[in-house]
Design a protein around this motif. Sequence first.
Motif, mmCIF file in Angstrom:
data_model
loop_
_atom_site.group_PDB
_atom_site.id
_atom_site.type_symbol
_atom_site.label_atom_id
_atom_site.label_comp_id
_atom_site.label_asym_id
_atom_site.label_seq_id
_atom_site.Cartn_x
_atom_site.Cartn_y
_atom_site.Cartn_z
ATOM 1 N N GLN A 1 -88.435 -55.649 -25.162
ATOM 2 C CA GLN A 1 -89.876 -55.931 -25.479
ATOM 3 C C GLN A 1 -90.499 -57.461 -25.279
ATOM 4 O O GLN A 1 -91.243 -57.638 -24.395
ATOM 5 N N LEU A 2 -90.272 -58.678 -25.351
ATOM 6 C CA LEU A 2 -89.878 -59.679 -25.581
ATOM 7 C C LEU A 2 -89.754 -60.100 -23.945
ATOM 8 O O LEU A 2 -90.556 -60.813 -23.384
ATOM 9 N N GLN A 3 -88.799 -59.513 -23.354
ATOM 10 C CA GLN A 3 -89.083 -59.843 -21.838
ATOM 11 C C GLN A 3 -89.989 -59.240 -20.821
ATOM 12 O O GLN A 3 -90.691 -60.222 -20.039
ATOM 13 N N GLU A 4 -90.574 -58.160 -21.204
ATOM 14 C CA GLU A 4 -91.532 -58.061 -20.978
ATOM 15 C C GLU A 4 -92.727 -58.780 -20.617
ATOM 16 O O GLU A 4 -93.933 -58.785 -20.241
ATOM 17 N N ILE A 5 -93.310 -59.506 -22.324
ATOM 18 C CA ILE A 5 -94.118 -59.934 -22.602
ATOM 19 C C ILE A 5 -94.265 -61.625 -22.037
ATOM 20 O O ILE A 5 -95.048 -62.379 -21.424
ATOM 21 N N ALA B 1 -95.211 -61.082 -33.887
ATOM 22 C CA ALA B 1 -95.835 -59.570 -34.131
ATOM 23 C C ALA B 1 -94.629 -58.830 -33.563
ATOM 24 O O ALA B 1 -94.642 -57.226 -34.077
ATOM 25 N N THR B 2 -93.950 -58.840 -32.259
ATOM 26 C CA THR B 2 -93.599 -57.849 -31.637
ATOM 27 C C THR B 2 -92.104 -57.832 -33.102
ATOM 28 O O THR B 2 -91.240 -56.447 -32.698
ATOM 29 N N VAL B 3 -91.449 -59.318 -33.125
ATOM 30 C CA VAL B 3 -90.199 -59.178 -33.782
ATOM 31 C C VAL B 3 -90.372 -58.655 -35.061
ATOM 32 O O VAL B 3 -88.833 -57.575 -35.082
ATOM 33 N N GLU B 4 -91.810 -58.725 -35.322
ATOM 34 C CA GLU B 4 -91.803 -58.611 -37.049
ATOM 35 C C GLU B 4 -91.935 -56.878 -36.981
ATOM 36 O O GLU B 4 -91.617 -56.056 -38.015
ATOM 37 N N GLU B 5 -92.691 -56.263 -35.833
ATOM 38 C CA GLU B 5 -93.033 -55.074 -35.847
ATOM 39 C C GLU B 5 -91.290 -53.641 -34.888
ATOM 40 O O GLU B 5 -91.481 -52.687 -36.109
#
Length: 136
Positions: free
Chosen positions: A63-67, A97-101
């Motif tokens: 997900q972080l790569q997409e962000i 937020a992504t990491v925490e989710e």
Amino acid sequence: MNHQNNSKKIMTLQKKLVGAMLFMLMTLAAPGLVLAMPGMGGGAAPQQFEQETLQSFANASVQLQEIQRNYAARLEGVQEQEKAIELQQQANQEMVATVEEEGLDVQTYNAIANQMNNSPELKATVMDMIEQARNN
């Protein structure tokens, strides 16, 4: 001529901001890149991470790569310093937020990324998980 100098300064500033933003995004989004930086992840005793934690790391990484891709594209056309800073802050908030989710905190995410640099076995395991997460 003053206008030309100001334009050059703005372009130089923009390039620096984009570079800093990309570095910050890649630090979270691409564990391999962060781990290649000198002085990162050295010396600490290895931690043991549960498979569930590693899977959360892999999911977050995808997900972080997409962000990162999204914000890098948005930053390319930015001319104003304030807008670039605003985008950087938005990206940072979205990444945290992504990491925490995914059930992790940033410290745990970074600990896994750093340990991957020192453990070929962990790196192979996590990279397999990341590949599987990309294909889902």
